[in-house]
Design an enzyme around this catalytic site. Structure first.
Site, short mmCIF file in Angstrom:
data_model
loop_
_atom_site.label_atom_id
_atom_site.label_comp_id
_atom_site.label_asym_id
_atom_site.label_seq_id
_atom_site.Cartn_x
_atom_site.Cartn_y
_atom_site.Cartn_z
N ASP A 154 0.92 -1.25 -0.09
CA ASP A 154 0.02 0.02 0.09
C ASP A 154 0.93 1.46 0.22
O ASP A 154 2.17 1.13 0.13
CB ASP A 154 -0.99 0.02 1.23
C1 BGC Z 1 -5.12 3.23 0.12
C2 BGC Z 1 -5.28 2.29 -1.03
C3 BGC Z 1 -5.20 2.94 -2.44
C4 BGC Z 1 -3.65 3.47 -2.67
C5 BGC Z 1 -3.47 4.28 -3.82
C6 BGC Z 1 -3.77 4.06 -0.15
O1 BGC Z 1 -3.87 5.12 0.67
O2 BGC Z 1 -4.99 2.73 1.43
O3 BGC Z 1 -6.49 1.62 -0.96
O4 BGC Z 1 -5.35 1.89 -3.44
O5 BGC Z 1 -3.77 4.39 -1.37
O6 BGC Z 1 -4.22 5.43 -4.06
#
Ligand code: BGC
Length: 748
Positions: A282
Site C-alpha cells: 500500500d
Molecule cells: C489506500 C489504497 C489505495 C492507494 C492508492 C492508499 O492510501 O490505502 O487503498 O489503493 O492509496 O491510491
C-alpha cells in the site's frame, strides 16, 4: 529465515502458468540488470500533468529520469489516454529494454460514471448486478488508458467507526467472499487480454478492517480463529477466482506490519494458496515499517519487505533506493528479485501489454465509452438494488404520485457531489443526480425544498479538522414551516460523502452536526416523516427508529442517486436490499455483529446482573445483519431437510417455501444460517452459509433449495487447518439473521 522461494511452493505456483509466457519471462530476465529488475518493482504516483513539459526540480523530475532509465515498472493515478500514452511511450521507446508500464488506478465503485459505494452494492446481495457494476467500471477505466484497478477491497469489518467500511462488503466472510468473486470476475472478465478488462487487486491483505477501536491505521491484534475464519476467506475466494494482484495493508498483525509478514504473503498467499500474481504494497507501507518500529531504516525495510514477498513498492521509494545495493552486498538474494519481477512481468504479458503497449490508448474508444447511456443505466440499476428499506410502519411508503404536498428537507437532498462518495478521483464534482432532481421528475405532486441545515461547513475534501456544522440552525425555521404545510416530509440526512473513507474514522455514529435536532424539530410539526439516510457506514439512529415511521437506507449511491431514490420512494422500484452490516443502538455496542459467540453466560436466568450484557442498553442491535423490508411481504414455511443424520462429506439438502403474501411483485433475499453446537474451537451462534435472491410475483410461492457440504460445515482451527467435526447442528432460514424457522441435524 529463508531468502529463497521454496521449491515445492514454486512448483505448485507454476502448475497453471502459460509456458509460452514463462519462456518469454525467462529470456527477458536474463537480459535485465539488477537495477532494471528493481525498476519493475518500483511504482510511482503520476499526479502531475505528464503531457506538459518535464518539470524541473522536485520529485516529478526525478520520476521522469527514472522512467527513462527503465527504473519504473508501474505508475498509478495517471489517467486519460493522452497522459497514459505519454508515460508509456517513454517506457517503451526510451528505455533500454522497452518494458511497458502497468497503469494502476483506484477504480473502487466506477470510474467516471459512479456506482453506489461498495458497502451499498453489497446490500443488494445481487451478485450478477455487482459483477456487472465492476465490468462497467473496467470498461470506462480501460478506455481511459488504465489496465489495473486497486480493487476490490475485501476487508471484513465489524466496526462502523472505521471510515473504510464504505469500501468493503460488510461484516460477513461468506457474503464478502461471494462479492469478492463477483467483483474479480467483473473487473477481469473471462479474458485479461481483452481491451475492456483490467487486472483486479484484492486488498488490503490482511486484517486492516480489525484496526483497534476502528481508528485508522491502528494496530490489529486478533486470534488465529478470526484471522482464518473471518479475515482471510474473501482473499482466498479472490485468489481462487483468479485475481491477478493483491495489495498489502498499513496495519500490523499481532506485532508484525503485514508488509513485512512472510507468514501472510509467502506462507499463506503464495504458498498454501498458490497465488502466482504479484503483491503491491500500500502507499509507502514499506517505509512505514520504520515508524512501526519493525525496521531501523529504509534499507532494512526494503530487505524485510522483499523477503516477506512484497513485490512492488507503491510510491515508497524504498526499493529504488536500497534494493540494488542490498543485492550487491549479498544481503538479499537476486532470486527474490527474480521471483517478484517474474510475477509482475507475468501480469503484464497476460494483459497483452507486450503485444501492444498502447492497446488501452484509443481516443475514439475513450470518447464513446466514458459516461455512455448504457453505463448510466447500469449504475442506476445497481443503485436501486442497493437501497434498504429499514422501516415502513404506517405504509407511508410508497408515496402517492398525485395530489400530495411533499416537503423535501436536508442539505444532502440537493447535494450533487456527496452521493459520489469519497472515492471519486476520475469523476467530476456536482455530477450526481440529487434527490431533489430525482423527485422533480414526479410532477403529480407539489414539491417544496428547504435545506434546513448544512452537514459541513467549508471545504470537505481531505479534512484535517472537524468541519461539521454543529452550530448554524438558521435554516430550521424555513424547514419547519415547509414541513407544517406538507402531507409528507422527506428528510435526507446523514453523512457527507467525505465523512467516510480512508482517514475518516469517527467515534460518534449519530447523525452529524445539527441534523438530529432538525429531524426532531420537523417531526414535532409533522410526524409523517420519511427519513432517507445518506451514509457510508452503519449509523446509530435509535431515536429515529423509535419515532420516524419510514426509514430508507440510501447510502451514497453514485451518479444516479436521485433517480434511484425517487423511484423507490414512489414505488416504481420495489426495494429488496438487506444490510451487509449490523446497525448498533449506540456506539458503545460496537463492535457488534450477528455471528458472535454465545459466551458462558448468554441469558438472564435468575434476574441478577451476572450475564453477558450491558446495563444501560439492550444487547441486541438496532437493525440486524441481513435485515431489509420490501413493499411486498413474504412468509416462510416448511423448512425441510433430506434427513436428520448425515455422513461427513455428504451433500445436505435444505428446502423452504417462500410466499409473497402481498398484492405487489417483489424480490426477497432468502438467507440460510447454521450453528455448529459444539466445536473444539467455539463456534458462532449463527453463520451465513447460503443465500438466494428470489423474485416472487404477487401471491406466488416458490420452493428454495440450498445445499450444505463439508465446506459449509467445517472451519479453520487455530493452526489454520480446515476441519469438519461431527456433532449436532442447527439450520435457520429467513429474511434476515433473526430467523423464525429452524431445524436440526447430526453430522456423523
Ligand atoms: C489506500 C489504497 C489505495 C492507494 C492508492 C492508499 O492510501 O490505502 O487503498 O489503493 O492509496 O491510491
Amino acid at each position: 529465515m529463508t531468502m529463497t522461494v521454496a521449491r515445492a511452493q514454486k512448483q505448485e505456483m507454476m502448475k497453471n502458468t502459460n509456458p509460452e509466457i514463462e519462456f518469454k519471462i525467462d529470456s527477458l530476465l536474463q537480459l535485465m540488470t539488477v537495477e532494471e529488475k528493481v525498476g519493475q518493482m518500483n511504482q510511482y504516483n503520476g499526479f502531475w500533468d505528464v503531457t506538459g513539459p518535464a518539470p524541473e526540480g522536485g520529485s516529478a523530475e526525478k520520476k521522469y529520469e527514472h522512467l527513462r532509465k527503465g527504473w519504473v515498472g508501474s505508475m498509478l493515478s495517471v489517467r486519460g489516454v493522452k497522459q497514459v500514452r505519454a508515460v508509456q511511450k517513454i517506457a517503451v521507446e526510451e528505455t533500454r529494454l522497452g518494458i511497458p508500464l502497468i497503469i494502476g488506478f483506484d477504480v473502487i465503485h466506477g470510474y467516471k460514471t459512479l456506482s453506489p459505494i461498495p458497502l451499498a452494492e453489497a446490500a443488494s446481495w445481487d451478485l450478477e448486478a455487482i459483477k456487472n457494476s465492476a465490468s462497467v467500471a473496467a470498461a470506462e477505466a480501460s478506455a481511459s488508458g488504465i489496465n489495473w484497478t486497486f480493487g476490490p477491497m475485501m476487508d471484513i469489518s465489524r466496526d462502523p467507526r472505521w471510515g473504510r467500511v464504505m469500501e468493503g462488503a460488510g461484516e460477513d466472510a461468506f457474503l464478502g467472499s461471494r462479492i469478492a468473486e463477483a467483483r474479480v470476475h467483473g473487473f477481469q472478465g473471462d479474458d485479461l487480454s481483452a481491451v475492456h478488462t483490467v487486472a483486479a487487486c484484492a486488498k488490503h491483505f490482511a486484517a486492516y478492517g480489525f484496526s483497534e477501536s476502528g481508528k485508522e491505521y491502528n494496530t490489529v491484534d486478533i486470534g488465529a480463529s478470526t484471522l482464518h475464519n473471518v479475515v482471510l476467506p474473501p482473499f482466498k475466494a479472490a485468489v481462487n477466482a483468479g485475481v491477478r494482484t493483491v495489495m498489502n495493508s498499513f496495519n500490523e498483525l499481532n506485532g508484525v506490519p503485514v508488509t513485512g509478514s512472510s507468514y501472510l504473503q509467502r506462507d499463506i498467499l503464495k504458498g498454501e494458496w498458490g497465488f502466482d500474481g504479484f503483491v503491491v504494497s500500500d502507499w509507502a507501507s514499506i517505509n512505514e515499517m520504520i515508524n512501526w518500529g519493525h525496521a531501523r531504516d529504509k534499507r532494512e525495510a526494503a530487505q524485510k519487505a522483499v523477503t516477506a514477498g512484497s513485490d512492488m513498492d507503491m510510491e515508497g521509494n524504498v526499493y529504488i533506493e536500497a534494493l540494488a545495493q542490498l543485492v550487491k552486498d549479498g544481503v538479499v538474494e537476486e532470486s527474490l528479485l527474480d521471483d517478484a519481477v517474474r510475477r509482475i512481468l507475468r501480469v503484464k504479458y497476460e494483459l497483452g501489454l507486450f503485444d501492444d503497449p498502447y492497446k488501452y490508448c484509443d481516443e475514439a474508444r475513450e470518447k464513446e465509452t466514458i459516461g455512455n447511456a448504457k453505463h448510466h443505466e447500469a449504475v442506476l440499476d445497481m443503485a436501486k438494488k442497493s437501497i434498504v428499506l429499514l422501516k415502513n410502519d404506517t405504509n407511508l411508503l410508497p408515496l402517492k404520485k398525485e395530489g400530495q404536498k411533499i416537503a423535501l428537507i436536508g442539505a444532502l437532498a440537493s447535494d450533487k457531489s456527496s452521493p459520489l462518495g469519497s472515492w471519486r478521483i476520475a469523476s467530476d464534482d456536482d455530477t450526481a443526480v440529487s434527490v431533489l432532481e430525482g423527485m422533480q421528475n414526479y410532477s403529480g405532486n407539489s414539491l417544496t425544498y428547504a435545506k434546513g441545515a448544512d452537514v459541513f461547513v467549508g471545504q470537505a475534501q481531505f479534512i484535517q479538522e472537524v468541519v461539521v456544522n454543529d452550530a448554524d440552525k438558521s435554516g430550521f425555521e424555513e424547514a419547519i414551516s415547509v414541513a407544517k404545510n406538507a402531507d409528507v416530509v422527506v428528510m435526507v440526512l446523514g453523512e457527507q460523502g467525505f465523512q467516510t473513507g480512508e482517514g475518516r474514522s469517527r467515534t460518534n455514529l449519530q447523525l452529524p452536526g445539527v441534523q438530529q435536532e432538525l429531524l426532531e424539530a420537523v417531526f414535532k410539526v409533522n410526524p409523517n416523516v420519511v427519513l432517507v439516510l445518506n451514509n457510508g457506514r452503519p449509523l446509530a439512529i435509535s431515536w429515529a427508529d423509535a419515532h420516524i415511521p419510514a426509514i430508507v437506507e440510501a447510502w451514497q449511491l453514485g451518479t444516479e442517486t436521485g433517480n434511484a431514490v425517487a423511484q423507490v420512494l414512489y414505488g416504481d422500484y420495489n426495494p429488496s436490499g438487506k444490510l451487509p452490516m449490523t446497525f448498533p443502538r449506540n456506539v458503545g455496542q460496537v463492535p457488534i455483529y450477528y455471528n458472535f459467540k454465545n459466551t458462558g453466560r448468554p441469558d438472564d436466568k435468575d434476574g441478577n446482573v451476572f450475564w453477558s450484557h450491558f446495563i444501560d442498553v439492550e444487547k441486541t442491535p438496532l437493525y440486524p445483519f441481513g435485515h431489509g423490508l420490501s413493499y411486498s411481504t413474504f412468509e416462510y414455511s416448511d423448512l425441510k431437510m433430506d434427513g436428520t443424520s448425515f455422513e461427513t462429506g455428504a451433500d445436505i439438502v435444505v428446502s423452504v417455501q417462500v410466499q409473497n403474501t402481498s398484492p405487489v411483485d417483489g424480490k426477497e433475499v432468502v438467507q440460510l444460517y447454521i450453528r455448529d453446537l459444539v466445536g473444539s474451537i467455539t463456534r458462532p451462534v449463527k453463520e451465513l452459509k447460503g443465500f438466494e435472491l428470489v423474485e416472487l410475483k404477487a401471491g406466488e410461492t416458490k420452493s428454495i433449495r440450498f445445499k450444505l457440504n463439508n465446506e459449509s460445515l467445517g472451519y479453520y482451527n487455530n493452526d489454520g487447518k480446515f476441519i469438519v467435526e461431527p456433532g449436532d447442528f442447527k439450520v435457520f432460514v429467513g429474511g434476515s439473521s433473526i430467523t423464525r424457522l429452524e431445524s436440526d441435524f447430526e453430522l456423523k
